[in-house]
Write an enzyme that holds these catalytic residues in place. Structure first.
Site, short mmCIF file in Angstrom:
data_model
loop_
_atom_site.label_atom_id
_atom_site.label_comp_id
_atom_site.label_asym_id
_atom_site.label_seq_id
_atom_site.Cartn_x
_atom_site.Cartn_y
_atom_site.Cartn_z
CG HIS A 1 -33.09 -11.58 -33.85
ND1 HIS A 1 -34.06 -12.23 -33.11
CD2 HIS A 1 -33.16 -12.11 -35.10
CE1 HIS A 1 -34.67 -13.10 -33.85
NE2 HIS A 1 -34.15 -13.06 -35.08
CB SER B 1 -32.78 -13.34 -41.98
OG SER B 1 -33.02 -12.50 -40.88
CD GLU C 1 -32.17 -10.10 -38.05
OE1 GLU C 1 -33.39 -10.03 -38.26
OE2 GLU C 1 -31.45 -11.00 -38.51
CG ASP D 1 -32.37 -9.00 -42.42
OD1 ASP D 1 -32.80 -7.93 -41.98
OD2 ASP D 1 -32.22 -10.02 -41.71
CG HIS D 2 -36.30 -8.73 -42.47
ND1 HIS D 2 -36.82 -8.46 -41.22
CD2 HIS D 2 -35.44 -9.77 -42.29
CE1 HIS D 2 -36.30 -9.30 -40.34
NE2 HIS D 2 -35.46 -10.11 -40.97
#
Length: 636
Positions: free
Chosen positions: A417, A299, A264, A472-473
């Protein structure tokens, strides 16, 4: 004006920035036009003398509700900009579907602003109700005939305000984009208008790429056949024009297990800052991607690129769209057909972002989420900790290995996150930042990853398992570039089994990972993917695809500096250079026709494949696959 003052440093880089305020007034007239349209259209009915009392009550309610919406959206804007560096857009709508996660994030990460916004909303409701009931704002109309005579004139003015132009197409947010800075462009329109336009676009997602320009289906098929690294393959299924046979580059008696660890929000910058020592250590033991780029900033965009090899579009990710919930290609689908146990392992609620529906409909036979952890060590707003997640994954792989089952597993982390809730005494906190910060969250996620990889290497399943660690990014995308290319730069690592250390220095995309993994694992199959098998003998494609909100960019690293072509909705394509080493985007100019056409084909192709439901391997290919295997066995 307040937002212009808050971001004055970026605003003042625009030579004629005061004109942006006038542009903003023009954009506001569109919103006012929409607010006036409904009461205006029903006015001839409700202005009839028997219904005038109802007309008055309706206008009072309409005034309160419509203005409250405007005020609320502006109150919520500063916190949204702080997170996403742009006004509220489609993400503002999508995340309303997940109140638990969103409220938890707001309460733990933006508590002060949340309370201030709620207080502002309550006060605004009270003031608007008083205003609506004031005699000074009550409608004055003594004669019905006079109202009907002026009514057509008001309708015409309202339509002009909504269109804001006499051109063929009405104005939209892209019409007001005057700079290369996405934030500055968004500041000139209101948040209500931005969200309203996002809602409109979500109703027309199947043809979302048409806003860049239309490409004929036959031209798209011809474009696929002309892709340089697919020159030696055939496309035997006319209804599925991208499906082709990929022969594995590694000849294996028993294909390897495949594990994807989707990290993440792990941008390449965290690795460069030394916040991921475990990832840095393990990068010496496998294929390390030095120039890997994400396809998007969310995501689900990373999931569709890594797991499905699907190119980005300006629409929502296919993980969320209706036509891709079944009969849509994923690695799980192709591997399940070859006898693999396929699993998704997550620490949060698997229904978030529609993941459970997409995965179960497209090849994943097992879903493990927050409800499947009996006694987790730590639980945050977003689910169990990364350590709990990896312990569960390690437990599953040992079980499957002992049962002699080949497996494919997608592990999706969540500790990095916001609001960055972490277990205590696991890492040495970064000095000078709060404990609950992105820097410490990255360190913890890296610590958990390193522990797992060491566990895996000491296990009996390591020697026949291929691991991909990829982000994911990045965590936040911001900056004054039309496309902040450097914020798409992510780490990627393939290791395990017999993989030898190697540095891949050319530009690669997330969509290249799926065909590469299959090939390295020794899996030959029919695939619809358009990414490149980076383990094949063909020259590296050296390109990436970037989707930033409604803007698409094609990054071509075949020259130094790299070239970039940018497509915008209903606007001319732009081109520039991108210095990979300095991470500097050059001045944007009108794009050459050939480069614009190439970028448009890449942008239009995935939307067409989705709309026509052609991104799938037909069942007829299974018989052909078995025949190929029999021929190969006979040859041996």
């Amino acid at each position: 004006m307040a937002l212009f003052a808050a971001y004055a440093e970026r605003i003042q880089q625009i030579p004629d920035w005061p004109l942006l305020l006038l542009t903003g007034v023009r954009a506001d007239l569109i919103v006012i036009g929409y607010m006036l349209a409904i009461p205006l259209l029903i006015a001839p009915l409700l202005l009839l003398p028997p219904l005038r009392s109802l007309w008055q009550r309706f206008l009072q309610a309409w005034l309160v509700v419509s203005l409250l919406l405007l005020f609320f959206m502006e109150a919520a804007t500063p916190a949204f900009i702080a997170q996403y560096d742009v006004r509220p857009n489609r993400l503002f709508i999508e995340y309303l579907l997940y109140p638990r996660e969103v409220l938890g994030t707001l309460w733990n990460g933006f508590r002060g602003w949340l309370l201030l916004t709620l207080l502002f909303t309550v006060v605004t409701v009270w003031l608007l109700r008083r205003l609506a009931r004031s005699q000074r704002v009550q409608p004055k109309c003594t004669r019905y005939s006079a109202a009907i005579l002026v009514w057509p004139f008001l309708v015409v003015l309202t339509v002009i305000a909504i269109r804001s132009t006499f051109d063929h197409r009405p104005a939209n947010p892209a019409f007001f984009a005057r700079t290369g800075d996405a934030l500055v462009n968004s500041l000139t329109i209101s948040s209500a208008y931005s969200v309203e336009f996002a809602l409109y676009n979500m109703q027309h997602e199947a043809s979302a790429s048409d806003q860049y320009g239309k490409v004929d289906a036959d031209d798209l098929k011809a474009f696929v056949a002309d892709i340089d690294y697919l020159q030696e393959v055939q496309f035997p299924y006319p209804e599925y024009p991208t499906v082709h046979w990929q022969q594995a580059s590694r000849d294996r008696t028993q294909p390897l297990n495949i594990v994807i660890i989707l990290q993440e929000s792990l941008g390449f910058g965290f690795y460069e800052r030394g916040l991921t020592p475990e990832l840095a250590r393990w990068s010496e033991e496998g294929w390390w991607f030095e120039q890997l780029y994400a396809t998007g900033t969310r995501s689900v965009r990373g999931i569709e690129a890594v797991v499905a090899g699907f190119l980005p579009t300006p629409a929502r990710s296919t993980v969320k769209l209706s036509l891709s919930q079944r009969n849509f290609f994923t690695l799980a689908d192709v591997l399940q057909r070859q006898g693999y146990q396929t699993e998704f392992i997550y620490g949060g609620e698997s229904h978030f972002d529609n993941m459970r529906s997409f995965f179960t409909g497209n090849g994943f036979s097992s879903i493990i989420d927050e409800n499947d952890y009996s006694a987790p060590q730590f639980v945050s707003t977003w689910g169990v900790s990364d350590e709990d997640l990896f312990n569960k994954a390690h437990e599953r792989y040992n079980e499957l290995h002992q049962q002699q089952k080949a497996f494919f597993s997608l592990v999706f982390t969540s500790s990095n996150h916001e609001p960055f809730e972490l277990p205590q005494n696991k890492i040495t906190p970064v000095s000078g930042v709060p404990l609950q910060s992105v820097e410490n969250a990255v360190k913890y996620a890296d610590y958990a990853l390193g522990n797992f990889l060491q566990q895996a290497k000491n296990s009996s399943y390591w020697d026949n398992t291929l691991f991909l660690v990829v982000a994911d990014h990045d965590n936040r995308v911001y900056g004054d570039a039309l496309v902040p290319v450097d914020k798409f730069h992510i780490p990627g690592l393939i290791l395990g089994a017999d993989i030898k250390p190697q540095r891949l220095r050319t530009i690669a995309s997330q969509v290249d990972l799926a065909p590469t993994l299959l090939s390295l694992a020794g899996v030959s199959a029919y695939l619809p993917t358009l990414g490149q098998d980076l383990s094949a003998e063909t020259a590296p494609a050296n390109r990436a695809f970037l989707q930033f909100n409604q803007t698409f960019a094609y990054l071509d690293g075949s020259t130094q500096p790299a070239k970039i072509t940018v497509l915008r909705p209903d606007a001319e394509p732009l081109a520039s250079t991108y210095d990979v080493a300095q991470r500097q985007l050059g001045e944007l100019q009108p794009a050459p026709a050939e480069e614009a056409a190439q970028a448009l084909a890449w942008a239009a192709l995935p939307s067409w494949l989705y709309r026509e439901q052609r991104y799938f391997v037909p069942l007829a290919a299974e018989d052909a696959t078995n025949q190929r295997k029999e021929v190969a066995s006979s040859a041996e």
